[in-house]
Design a protein around this motif. Structure first.
Motif, PDB file in Angstrom:
ATOM      1  N   LYS A 279     -22.135 -96.829 -18.389  1.00 35.82           N
ATOM      2  CA  LYS A 279     -22.290 -98.000 -17.723  1.00 35.82           C
ATOM      3  C   LYS A 279     -20.875 -98.631 -16.714  1.00 35.82           C
ATOM      4  O   LYS A 279     -21.925 -99.184 -15.527  1.00 35.82           O
ATOM      5  N   LEU A 280     -19.905 -97.824 -16.621  1.00 32.07           N
ATOM      6  CA  LEU A 280     -19.488 -98.214 -14.610  1.00 32.07           C
ATOM      7  C   LEU A 280     -19.965 -97.906 -14.063  1.00 32.07           C
ATOM      8  O   LEU A 280     -20.055 -98.248 -12.820  1.00 32.07           O
ATOM      9  N   LEU A 281     -20.867 -96.515 -14.524  1.00 34.85           N
ATOM     10  CA  LEU A 281     -20.875 -95.610 -13.209  1.00 34.85           C
ATOM     11  C   LEU A 281     -22.646 -96.260 -12.940  1.00 34.85           C
ATOM     12  O   LEU A 281     -22.538 -96.304 -11.867  1.00 34.85           O
ATOM     13  N   ALA A 282     -23.500 -96.528 -14.206  1.00 37.00           N
ATOM     14  CA  ALA A 282     -24.383 -97.249 -13.792  1.00 37.00           C
ATOM     15  C   ALA A 282     -25.082 -98.221 -13.128  1.00 37.00           C
ATOM     16  O   ALA A 282     -25.329 -98.390 -12.130  1.00 37.00           O
ATOM     17  N   ASP A 283     -23.916 -99.799 -13.478  1.00 35.02           N
ATOM     18  CA  ASP A 283     -23.479-100.363 -12.207  1.00 35.02           C
ATOM     19  C   ASP A 283     -23.252-100.198 -11.345  1.00 35.02           C
ATOM     20  O   ASP A 283     -23.741-100.991 -10.126  1.00 35.02           O
ATOM     21  N   TRP A 284     -22.360 -99.928 -11.197  1.00 35.40           N
ATOM     22  CA  TRP A 284     -21.739 -99.318  -9.383  1.00 35.40           C
ATOM     23  C   TRP A 284     -22.467 -98.583  -8.663  1.00 35.40           C
ATOM     24  O   TRP A 284     -22.912 -98.981  -7.425  1.00 35.40           O
TER      25      TRP A 284
END
Length: 573
Positions: free
Chosen positions: A289-294
């Motif tokens: 989720k962090l990577l996708a959001d980033w």
């Protein structure tokens, strides 16, 4: 129809949702499947390991039991085949009372020394058939004929119908369950049965290792039809059986592993597996989720910027200092916007300058003809007054002016050399007796096409940088030749050498990817760019210089029909 709608919905989903879905499909779901497979394999391997370990323990216990029987039987065999024992039995039957007492003590000593299996042995006795007497190791001398009268095995041994028997029975001493081992004594002299050796093995003590094997485990062992159950509470359920054959018992001993006990350990393992899997899935989800959001945030920023550019806003600048693919896209977008803005502005300025140049050209149409006419007038006036230097200079300058103002881009080498000669004529008048000019022009090169004003700026540089600051007599060489598919033009002078730092700076400015905007080395840079535009990347401008050697500028221009390979050794910087 529903399937098509789902596919269309997936295509139209945001990149963040696609990244999350891909993580579930590629990572989380496979991890769950792998965990299930690993746990299933773990259970099977654990069951097999438990069975293998239990099989080893059971085999060892059965082997121990068989060894007890083998030791007891071996001791009996030694006793029944002992010549001294047989002689003692014969003597006892025929001997006096005192002799019988001595022989009795000898028999008891033999029984005492007989190999036994420790506390697992009960009564050990010898029965003398003719005397109907029994002697035991513990001096109890229980009468075997009275205790075993009518037993088929007892009668068969004394009759010589069998040599060895193993029977279930009760102990002569206290009535506890025992295994009875008996073997008849056959005289080696006459082959008659003299008696028998009688041994009791305590059943409870013999099978005690089986109790130790299942104690506290909830497992059970079936041995000789008897069920041995541990002290632990056991509910009815499923078992995993393990078998081992006992040669002493003449049957299989069954070891039943209770699955509830195994499953209790598997439940703990399953708990750990599930906890680990849940923790791993949560970590993967959070990291994803962090990577996708980033990533999606950066891509959305890039998308919004392109939408702004599409509306005509060229002042957009996207800030992203990362060096990955998205960062490269951002840098490319910023560069593209900057170039578009500069191109639009330059096109706008070019149009304005073009309009101004058109107005100026319309106002100054007569200027070139006015210059030519003026130069001709100067030449005629100098000729009338016999000033031939002015005549030569004016005519040479007039021819150079006409040549430089011609519209065509490419000219023959012959025309370019002629323009150089006119330039040199003017320089000879400026610097009389200061230099010597030589021409080495291959006649085959005269018709080849080169850009207009290719050689004259190089010759001008030779005068400017090589000859002006030195009073010595100097030499200038202009050469044109063909070499391996290239037209090679060299301008050599033996004047002042170019410093090494300056050479390095010129080479840096001549690099194809150098976009520095400067007027430094303008003539060479302009010439190099013109050659690249007209003849491609194989064209080259090189410069060499050194003290005591001189300075040489070389041009390499591909011919229309290239032949052999490039000879870079002659043209490298």
């Amino acid at each position: 129809m529903k399937k098509v709608w789902k596919m269309e919905r997936y295509r139209n989903a945001s990149i963040q949702k696609k990244l999350t879905l891909s993580t579930w499909v590629v990572a989380i779901i496979p991890i769950m499947i792998i965990f299930a497979i690993v746990f299933f394999v773990f259970i099977n391997v654990s069951v097999e390991n438990s069975k293998r370990q239990s099989q080893m323990l059971l085999d060892k216990t059965v082997e121990e039991l068989d060894s007890y029987f083998a030791q007891a039987q071996e001791g009996m065999n030694l006793m029944v085949t002992d010549i001294n024992v047989q002689n003692t039995i014969d003597d006892y039957v025929m001997g006096t009372y005192k002799e019988r007492l001595d022989l009795r003590d000898f028999i008891r000593n033999r029984l005492t020394n007989m190999s036994t299996v420790g506390r697992r042995t009960g009564a050990i006795s010898i029965y003398i058939k003719e005397a109907d007497k029994t002697f035991s190791r513990d001096f109890s001398d229980k009468d075997l004929s009275a205790a075993c009268a009518g037993a088929p095995w007892f009668e068969a041994l004394l009759a010589g119908d069998t040599a060895f028997v193993r029977e279930d029975g009760d102990s002569l001493q206290d009535g506890r369950p025992v295994w009875i081992l008996a073997s008849n004594i056959v005289s080696v002299k006459n082959g008659e049965v003299q008696g028998l050796v009688y041994v009791e093995l305590d059943k409870q003590k013999m099978i005690q290792p089986f109790y130790d094997l299942v104690e506290g485990s909830g497992d059970e062992i079936i041995c000789s039809g008897n069920e041995i159950i541990s002290d632990a509470y056991r509910e009815g359920g499923h078992f995993v059986p393990v078998y081992s054959y006992s040669s002493a018992l003449g049957q299989d001993v069954e070891f039943r592993l209770q699955l509830k006990e195994l499953q209790r350990g598997y439940g703990a393992a399953l708990s750990y597996f599930l906890i680990g899997m849940v923790v791993l899935i949560i970590l993967i989800y959070l990291i994803d989720k962090l990577l996708a959001d980033w990533f999606s945030r950066r891509i959305i920023t890039l998308r919004d910027a392109t939408r702004e550019i599409a509306t005509g806003n060229l002042d957009v600048v996207v800030c992203d200092d990362h060096t990955d693919e998205i960062g490269e896209l951002v840098q490319s977008l910023n560069t593209m916007v900057k170039d578009m803005k500069r191109l639009i502005e330059s096109e706008y300025m070019v149009k304005i300058e073009s309009q101004q140049a058109t107005l100026t050209a319309l106002q100054s149409q007569i200027n070139p003809h006015f210059i030519y006419n003026t130069l001709e007038s100067i030449s005629m006036l100098a000729l009338i007054r016999d000033n031939y230097e002015i005549v030569d200079m004016a005519q040479a300058f007039s021819m150079m002016m006409r040549y430089s103002m011609e519209p065509s881009t490419l000219v023959a080498v012959r025309e370019e050399v002629e323009n150089v000669r006119n330039f040199v004529t003017i320089q000879k008048i400026r610097f009389p007796d200061r230099f010597l000019v030589e021409y080495a022009i291959d006649e085959e090169c005269m018709a080849e096409k080169i850009p207009r004003l290719t050689m004259q700026p190089l010759v001008e540089n030779a005068f400017k940088h090589g000859f002006e600051d030195t009073p010595e007599h100097k030499r200038l060489l202009v050469s044109v030749l063909k070499r391996r598919g290239f037209l090679v033009i060299r301008i050599f002078n033996d004047g002042m050498a170019v410093p090494a730092e300056r050479i390095a700076r010129i080479r840096e400015l001549l690099m194809p990817d150098n976009q520095e905007e400067t007027l430094d080395c303008f003539a060479l840079r302009n010439l190099s760019r013109r050659l690249k535009l007209l003849f491609g990347g194989k064209s080259r401008v090189t410069l060499r210089s050194g003290n005591g050697i001189g300075t040489i500028v070389s041009l390499r221009i591909p011919l229309r029909k290239e032949g052999e390979e490039d000879d870079d050794k002659d043209f490298d910087l």
